[in-house]
Design an enzyme around this catalytic site. Structure first.
Site, PDB file in Angstrom:
ATOM      1  N   TYR A  75      -1.396  -0.847  10.357  1.00 11.57           N
ATOM      2  CA  TYR A  75      -1.777  -1.325   9.381  1.00 11.57           C
ATOM      3  C   TYR A  75      -0.594  -1.647   8.658  1.00 11.57           C
ATOM      4  CZ  TYR A  75      -3.576  -2.119   4.808  1.00 11.57           C
ATOM      5  OH  TYR A  75      -3.226  -1.898   3.404  1.00 11.57           O
ATOM      6  N   LYS A 127       2.167  -3.654   6.224  1.00 16.15           N
ATOM      7  CA  LYS A 127       2.414  -3.698   4.932  1.00 16.15           C
ATOM      8  C   LYS A 127       4.670  -3.485   5.141  1.00 16.15           C
ATOM      9  CE  LYS A 127      -1.043  -4.833   3.514  1.00 16.15           C
ATOM     10  NZ  LYS A 127      -1.433  -5.907   3.002  1.00 16.15           N
ATOM     11  N   SER A 176       0.576  -1.288   0.238  1.00 15.15           N
ATOM     12  CA  SER A 176      -0.114  -0.043   0.005  1.00 15.15           C
ATOM     13  C   SER A 176       0.817   0.913  -0.063  1.00 15.15           C
ATOM     14  CB  SER A 176      -1.221   0.034   1.141  1.00 15.15           C
ATOM     15  OG  SER A 176      -1.925   1.444   1.362  1.00 15.15           O
TER      16      SER A 176
END
Ligand code: NAD
Ligand code: UFG
Length: 342
Positions: free
Chosen positions: A152, A156, A128
């Site tokens: 989050y 990643k 992302s």
């Protein structure tokens, strides 16, 4: 990559995975879907069938379940894995960091270990633009510094690091790290789209629910950013273009390598631009109010999209009008998401 060898799609009943399934089916590439359905509906499979995009098999399982993965890798001679499975809500990750790290990082490592045991060493990974944090320069090149601003994003980054370490240790791996910008839109049939649980966190599903009358008005988070109209600027790309990017990445992984590529348009769109375009294209006004900035948001985030063109021979095909039209067709045909009888 032999066409007859299937691909495993983890998270294939989710938003991006289901659209990618359609793209693979159109390309004649067979696939199997594995998903634990924690954030998607099994009814997606009926919609895929109507689009002639059924998996060879749907396996309801968790990527953290080694036995289930070993059994699946023993049943099929996979050419590779497109790995979408993961939790993605930023706010939830702040409240539940261990759940996010366990699911996304332990899950990915478990998957990589199962792949290694099965000698399937080709993976396309969903990363992302969040790994760029608050970017110092936009458009953002892949070489920009990486940072995590929430669990989050940390998950990643940790998965990316694991993939880089793996490739350094064992150069037989074929790895594509795809850093998505902001996927929106839906399949133009209206049969597939984004169906968030509860109140949407993201802009486009919130707009479509306001358009439908399910929510009273959109809150625009901040109009005092250093951007042309003061609202946040992002790089929105059509989910079908993003799906095509995965096919392009699989094809680019014909030899062992590690590719790290942004998938975006390179064009900045403000929240206000999005609201105005949606209203104009669909003829539906979007009630909105300006409110305070959302904590953690950055002013601008957009891709330097040149590597994707050079390395994957991929670029976006759908414009903002099309993203708005397709998102609205999906939402208006499916007011109850996948529970809507069609
Ligand atoms: P999604 O939630 O619609 O799809 C993810 C799927 O993974 C869901 O169907 C869910 O049930 C499944 N899943 C989650 N944990 C699992 C587990 N442990 N085992 C098996 N299945 C599991 O999300 P999406 O928007 O399609 O995103 C796909 C991937 O792309 C995610 O990894 C996400 O972090 C990443 N990504 C998404 C965006 C975005 O804006 N949508 C942006 C950048 C990156
Ligand atoms: N916004 C609003 N009102 C809303 C929702 C969003 O004004 O109700 C604004 C945001 O402030 C931002 C823009 O719309 O300026 C886009 O917001 P999204 O939540 O749709 O997307 P983000 O860019 O904030 O986040 C997305 C993904 C994250 C990912 C990040 C970077 O949701 O998972 O891109 O890739 F980390």
């Amino acid at each position: 990559m032999a066409q007859t060898q299937p691909i495993l799609i983890t998270g294939g009943t989710g938003f991006i995975g289901s659209h990618t399934a359609v793209v693979l089916a159109e390309a004649g590439q067979p696939f199997v879907i594995l998903d634990n359905l924690c954030n998607s509906s099994p009814k997606v499979l009926d919609r895929l069938a109507r689009l002639n995009a059924s998996p060879l098999e749907f396996v309801q399982a968790d990527i953290r379940d080694s036995a289930a993965l070993d059994a699946l890798f023993a049943r099929y001679n996979f050419a590779g894995v497109i790995h979408f499975a993961g939790l993605k809500a930023v706010g939830e990750s702040v409240a539940q960091p261990l759940r996010y790290l366990e699911n996304n990082v332990s899950g990915t490592i478990n998957l990589l270990q199962a792949m290694d045991r099965a000698h399937v060493r080709r993976i396309v990974f969903s990363s992302s633009a969040t790994v760029y944090g608050d970017p110092a320069v936009v458009p953002i090149p892949e070489t920009a510094p990486l940072t995590a601003t929430n669990p989050y994003g940390r998950s990643k980054l940790m998965c990316e690091d694991a993939l880089r370490e793996l490739h350094a240790a064992d150069p037989r791996w074929h790895i594509a790290v795809l850093r998505y910008f902001n996927p929106v839109g839906a399949h133009d049939s209206g049969l597939l789209g984004e169906a968030p649980n509860g109140i949407p966190n993201n802009l486009m599903p919130y707009i479509t629910q306001v358009a439908l009358g399910q929510r009273e008005y959109l809150q625009i988070f901040g109009n005092d950013y250093d951007t042309p109209d003061g609202t946040g600027v992002r790089d929105y790309l059509h989910v079908m273009d993003l799906a095509q990017g995965h096919l392009a990445a699989l094809r680019a992984l014909d030899t062992p390598k590690l590719l790290t590529v942004n998938l975006g348009t390179g064009q900045g769109v403000s929240v206000k631009d999005m609201v105005d375009t949606f209203a104009r294209v669909n003829g539906v006004p979007i009630a909105h109010r300006f409110v305070a900035r959302r904590p953690g948001d950055v002013a601008q985030c957009l891709a330097d999209a040149r590597q994707a063109k050079a390395l994957l021979h991929w670029q976006t095909q759908h414009n903002l009008e099309r993203m708005c039209a397709d998102a609205w067709r999906w939402q208006s045909m499916n007011p109850q998401g996948f529970d809507t009888p069609l």
